[in-house]
Scaffold this motif. Structure first.
Motif, PDB file in Angstrom:
ATOM      1  N   CYS A  48       0.822  -1.220   0.000  1.00 31.14           N
ATOM      2  CA  CYS A  48       0.000   0.000   0.000  1.00 31.14           C
ATOM      3  C   CYS A  48       0.855   1.269   0.000  1.00 31.14           C
ATOM      4  O   CYS A  48       0.317   2.370  -0.144  1.00 31.14           O
ATOM      5  CB  CYS A  48      -0.938   0.001   1.200  1.00 31.14           C
ATOM      6  SG  CYS A  48      -0.081  -0.029   2.782  1.00 31.14           S
ATOM      7  N   CYS A  55      -0.259   0.424   7.773  1.00 38.33           N
ATOM      8  CA  CYS A  55      -0.575  -0.382   6.580  1.00 38.33           C
ATOM      9  C   CYS A  55      -2.077  -0.571   6.412  1.00 38.33           C
ATOM     10  O   CYS A  55      -2.773  -0.873   7.376  1.00 38.33           O
ATOM     11  CB  CYS A  55       0.118  -1.741   6.689  1.00 38.33           C
ATOM     12  SG  CYS A  55      -0.467  -2.946   5.477  1.00 38.33           S
ATOM     13  N   ARG A  56      -2.563  -0.355   5.171  1.00 34.30           N
ATOM     14  CA  ARG A  56      -4.001  -0.515   4.928  1.00 34.30           C
ATOM     15  C   ARG A  56      -4.295  -1.635   3.933  1.00 34.30           C
ATOM     16  O   ARG A  56      -5.365  -1.694   3.336  1.00 34.30           O
ATOM     17  CB  ARG A  56      -4.593   0.818   4.430  1.00 34.30           C
ATOM     18  CG  ARG A  56      -4.482   1.925   5.480  1.00 34.30           C
ATOM     19  CD  ARG A  56      -5.411   3.081   5.230  1.00 34.30           C
ATOM     20  NE  ARG A  56      -6.794   2.699   5.042  1.00 34.30           N
ATOM     21  CZ  ARG A  56      -7.627   2.402   6.039  1.00 34.30           C
ATOM     22  NH1 ARG A  56      -7.214   2.430   7.265  1.00 34.30           N
ATOM     23  NH2 ARG A  56      -8.873   2.076   5.773  1.00 34.30           N
ATOM     24  N   CYS A  57      -3.343  -2.541   3.778  1.00 33.01           N
ATOM     25  CA  CYS A  57      -3.502  -3.633   2.810  1.00 33.01           C
ATOM     26  C   CYS A  57      -4.713  -4.514   3.104  1.00 33.01           C
ATOM     27  O   CYS A  57      -5.354  -5.005   2.181  1.00 33.01           O
ATOM     28  CB  CYS A  57      -2.243  -4.494   2.769  1.00 33.01           C
ATOM     29  SG  CYS A  57      -0.897  -3.681   1.883  1.00 33.01           S
ATOM     30  N   ASN A  60      -7.816  -3.539   1.249  1.00 31.64           N
ATOM     31  CA  ASN A  60      -7.826  -3.578  -0.220  1.00 31.64           C
ATOM     32  C   ASN A  60      -7.693  -5.011  -0.698  1.00 31.64           C
ATOM     33  O   ASN A  60      -7.154  -5.845   0.004  1.00 31.64           O
ATOM     34  CB  ASN A  60      -6.620  -2.800  -0.787  1.00 31.64           C
ATOM     35  CG  ASN A  60      -6.640  -1.346  -0.383  1.00 31.64           C
ATOM     36  OD1 ASN A  60      -7.696  -0.757  -0.255  1.00 31.64           O
ATOM     37  ND2 ASN A  60      -5.463  -0.793  -0.175  1.00 31.64           N
ATOM     38  N   SER A  63      -2.496  -5.180  -4.378  1.00 32.04           N
ATOM     39  CA  SER A  63      -1.188  -4.807  -3.869  1.00 32.04           C
ATOM     40  C   SER A  63      -0.502  -4.006  -4.969  1.00 32.04           C
ATOM     41  O   SER A  63      -0.546  -4.378  -6.138  1.00 32.04           O
ATOM     42  CB  SER A  63      -0.408  -6.079  -3.554  1.00 32.04           C
ATOM     43  OG  SER A  63       0.883  -5.736  -3.148  1.00 32.04           O
ATOM     44  N   GLY A 201      -5.543   4.326  -3.924  1.00 28.18           N
ATOM     45  CA  GLY A 201      -4.761   3.420  -4.770  1.00 28.18           C
ATOM     46  C   GLY A 201      -5.577   2.869  -5.924  1.00 28.18           C
ATOM     47  O   GLY A 201      -5.065   2.106  -6.739  1.00 28.18           O
TER      48      GLY A 201
END
Ligand SMILES: [Zn+2]
Ligand SMILES: [Zn+2]
Length: 232
Positions: A48, A55-57, A60, A63, A201
């Protein structure tokens, strides 16, 4: 002689700190105060682009392989606004240099074949007169000696501004909005994709997916800054 020339030049066009815009600093370096206060991304998550601690993975399903030097806050935010909306295109020199250093640090073992940027629609290009992401990509291309090709992606239709939208509308707005312009230039290539800011993103992800679908071997991304807050 060169020094005298640069002093005269300075008299008429005084160098400014790229971030706070104060006079009296060298063009490509932050002033002492900004050097201390600007928030850089350290210990980043490449999924991210945010610091690992933020971290905001998990929010979502994509990647990005993203390395950006700054957090989108305070003076950096103001400077990006001047760059994007105020016609201060020469800020691409400083930002591009910082992005290139960040890319070299994170992806030093990756051999990029080409650098490209998030495309603009014709309407926006006419309105603004320049594509800020292309200016950044050009500067990074110079710094890293990797060729720049603006024509890898194009926008298939006009879209609403992402920052006017929220949640799912952001994703819907971009669905199939990009296409590969020249598949031969993409096929088998390792590509560095540039934009100005990473917010959710979604834009980078759409562009990256489009390039990979067109046969790119790998796509990494870089932006000047990443937005640290939760975007709904
Ligand atoms: Zn400053
Ligand atoms: Zn992450």
């Amino acid at each position: 002689m060169r020094r005298v020339f640069s002093q005269i030049l300075n008299l008429f066009f005084p160098a400014r700190c790229p971030v706070c815009n104060e006079i009296g600093q060298r063009h490509l370096h932050l002033c002492e105060q900004c050097e201390k206060s600007v928030e850089r991304v350290t210990d980043r998550c490449l999924g991210c682009g945010l610091p690992r601690t933020g971290c905001r993975c998990s929010h979502n399903n994509f990647s990005l392989c993203l390395a950006s030097p700054f957090l989108y806050k305070d003076n950096v935010r103001n400077a990006i606004h001047r760059f994007k909306f105020g016609g201060e295109t020469d800020l691409s020199t400083y930002f591009g240099k910082e992005m290139a250093e960040c890319v070299a640090f994170e992806f030093g073992d990756v051999k990029f074949d080409v650098i490209t940027c998030v495309p603009q629609t014709k309407r926006k290009r006419r309105k603004r007169g320049y594509n800020q992401s292309a200016l950044l990509a050009k500067q990074i291309s110079r710094e890293l000696s990797v060729p720049f090709n603006e024509l890898l992606l194009f926008k298939t239709r006009e879209t609403a501004d992402q920052h006017d939208l929220r949640g799912k509308d952001r994703l819907k707005n971009l669905k199939n909005a990009f296409a590969a312009e020249n598949e031969d230039a993409v096929n088998g290539k390792t590509i560095l994709l540039c934009d100005d800011i990473k917010t959710t993103g979604a834009t980078l992800n759409e562009c990256r997916k489009t390039l990979l679908k067109a046969g790119a071997k790998a796509v990494c991304c870089t932006t000047v800054a990443v937005t640290p807050e939760k975007i709904t």
